[in-house]
Design a protein around this motif. Structure first.
Motif, PDB file in Angstrom:
ATOM      1  N   UNK A 125       0.869  -1.173   0.000  1.00  0.00           N
ATOM      2  CA  UNK A 125       0.000   0.000   0.000  1.00  0.00           C
ATOM      3  C   UNK A 125       0.907   1.225   0.000  1.00  0.00           C
ATOM      4  N   UNK A 126       0.756   2.069  -1.030  1.00  0.00           N
ATOM      5  CA  UNK A 126       1.555   3.286  -1.137  1.00  0.00           C
ATOM      6  C   UNK A 126       0.621   4.485  -1.172  1.00  0.00           C
ATOM      7  N   UNK A 127       1.011   5.524  -0.479  1.00  0.00           N
ATOM      8  CA  UNK A 127       0.191   6.735  -0.446  1.00  0.00           C
ATOM      9  C   UNK A 127       1.083   7.941  -0.637  1.00  0.00           C
ATOM     10  N   UNK A 128       0.582   8.904  -1.387  1.00  0.00           N
ATOM     11  CA  UNK A 128       1.236  10.195  -1.518  1.00  0.00           C
ATOM     12  C   UNK A 128       0.207  11.243  -1.142  1.00  0.00           C
ATOM     13  N   UNK A 129       0.572  12.125  -0.216  1.00  0.00           N
ATOM     14  CA  UNK A 129      -0.371  13.131   0.255  1.00  0.00           C
ATOM     15  C   UNK A 129       0.363  14.461   0.400  1.00  0.00           C
ATOM     16  N   UNK A 130       0.045  15.393  -0.504  1.00  0.00           N
ATOM     17  CA  UNK A 130       0.613  16.741  -0.432  1.00  0.00           C
ATOM     18  C   UNK A 130      -0.468  17.783  -0.156  1.00  0.00           C
ATOM     19  N   UNK A 131      -1.634  17.335   0.317  1.00  0.00           N
ATOM     20  CA  UNK A 131      -2.740  18.245   0.619  1.00  0.00           C
ATOM     21  C   UNK A 131      -2.281  19.240   1.688  1.00  0.00           C
ATOM     22  N   UNK A 132      -2.450  20.515   1.390  1.00  0.00           N
ATOM     23  CA  UNK A 132      -2.131  21.655   2.256  1.00  0.00           C
ATOM     24  C   UNK A 132      -0.634  21.893   2.464  1.00  0.00           C
TER      25      UNK A 132
END
Length: 167
Positions: A125-132
């Motif tokens: 499971x890979x996640x990328x989160x650049x929100x905010x």
């Protein structure tokens, strides 16, 4: 003697007031739950409304009213676009489409609901989160994940926008 105690008290009071800084926390929380019986990932995000409106204005030069009584369908579409452009998930090495379902307001927080379909078994499971993260360098995105009954957490920041979990 009373004057001395009064001066000491005033000095301590002044010292106390000047030694504490008001600090705003820049945090959003994402909960991801794998529902294997539905072959689905269920995702919930919690983001402060003022931060969301600020980042939308910064990125699109358009004043929005997310979570306010003046919220328009166009505001919601812009929020949806922003989030989906800054939040991505790969399962077993394959990029997955995130479906925005709806949102609601709780206090000063906007809660958004999403899902990802056709996810039966998860090995990686890979996640990328650049929100905010483009709004404030102190932003922290906390990811709480429950896969196969196992809970794990990730902390994503400007220095670390990706997280990988192996089952």
């Amino acid at each position: 003697m009373k004057k001395r105690i009064l001066y000491i008290f005033i000095g301590l009071f002044f010292l106390t007031l000047t030694s504490f800084n008001v600090h705003k926390f820049y945090v959003s929380i994402y909960q991801i739950n794998h529902a294997p019986e539905k072959k689905m990932l269920q995702i919930t995000s919690r983001i402060f409304m003022d931060d969301m409106n600020d980042v939308l204005f910064q990125n699109y030069k358009q004043k929005t009213h997310i979570g306010e009584k003046d919220e328009s369908p166009e505001d919601v579409l812009l929020m949806r676009k922003y989030i989906l452009d800054h939040f991505s998930v790969k399962v077993n090495g394959q990029q997955k489409n995130i479906n925005y379902l709806s949102s609601e307001v709780e206090g000063n927080v906007i809660i958004c609901y999403y899902n990802i379909k056709e996810v039966s078994k998860i090995k990686t499971f890979e996640i990328q989160n650049t929100v905010l993260l483009d709004l404030n360098s102190d932003q922290q995105n906390i990811i709480q994940i429950k896969i196969n009954g196992k809970k794990q957490s990730l902390l994503l920041t400007t220095d670390n926008v990706n997280g990988v979990l192996k089952q």
